[in-house]
Scaffold this active site. Sequence first.
Site, PDB file in Angstrom:
ATOM      1  N   ASP A 104       0.701 -38.136 -26.369  1.00 35.41           N
ATOM      2  CA  ASP A 104       0.012 -37.527 -25.230  1.00 35.41           C
ATOM      3  C   ASP A 104      -1.334 -36.956 -25.669  1.00 35.41           C
ATOM      4  O   ASP A 104      -1.541 -36.668 -26.851  1.00 35.41           O
ATOM      5  CB  ASP A 104       0.866 -36.401 -24.636  1.00 35.41           C
ATOM      6  CG  ASP A 104       2.143 -36.938 -24.012  1.00 35.41           C
ATOM      7  OD1 ASP A 104       2.180 -38.130 -23.664  1.00 35.41           O
ATOM      8  OD2 ASP A 104       3.108 -36.158 -23.902  1.00 35.41           O
TER       9      ASP A 104
HETATM   10  N1  URA Z   1       6.975 -36.811 -26.556  1.00 38.22           N
HETATM   11  C1  URA Z   1       6.082 -36.191 -25.761  1.00 38.22           C
HETATM   12  O1  URA Z   1       6.445 -35.515 -24.824  1.00 38.22           O
HETATM   13  N2  URA Z   1       4.784 -36.367 -26.018  1.00 38.22           N
HETATM   14  C2  URA Z   1       4.321 -37.096 -27.057  1.00 38.22           C
HETATM   15  O2  URA Z   1       3.107 -37.200 -27.258  1.00 38.22           O
HETATM   16  C3  URA Z   1       5.256 -37.737 -27.888  1.00 38.22           C
HETATM   17  C4  URA Z   1       6.592 -37.574 -27.616  1.00 38.22           C
END
Ligand code: URA
Length: 232
Positions: A104
Amino acid sequence: MRLDRMLSECGVASRSETSKAARAGKITVNGAVARKPDLSVDPERDEVVYCGTPVRYRKFVYLMLNKPDGYISATEDGRGDPVVTDLLDLEYRKMGVFPCGRLDKHTLGLMLLTNDGVLSHRLLAPKSHVAKSYAFKVRFPLSERDVEELCAGVDIGGYVTKPCTVDLRAEQEGVITIVEGKYHQIKLMMEAVHNKITYLERITFGPLTLDEALARGAWRELTTEEIRMLQG
Ligand code: URA
């Protein structure tokens, strides 16, 4: 292989740049000036020098990046946010390097980038069960019961997560290891136990561990041993 193909595959020059440089006598192959872009070369053996710089041929490259906050896991972004490949040298971008999987925008840490589509596909395939560990912090203390629920699997919008491990280091932080990669998985898992992620950093991906010598935003090529381990 044609000289112009070799130079474009390893990110040194486009076909038209090779044509121009060859005509200008700026490319040598084994010490002799190569004036034709379609000259046949053996990329593994011939010594090609482009505009004074020896060319190291490799079709595939594998990079470890320490993703900083605010970057999108993509090669381009329609909304104008910075993308992780902006952090790389042009040579790698020309070689078609892309992120293997997603983090993310506000997640930090270990990202593998490569132009090896077959390996990337294999590592991301759900049946590969590649383990990924994340250091996390959450807004509220996690109870033993929360941890048990997370480890057994929680419902994240109609999907029940696979068993995972949670190593609590304090009431509000720890390391979680999952073997799948659903969209926003860890955020949603914490929401399923009425909590909220405030910090998330990937620290391992399969056999790779984030190199502590890499500052945020820095990257390096994988070692031969790391590539071998990834290829299994
Ligand atoms: N899980 C999440 O919520 N975000 C990420 O970036 C990776 C795994």
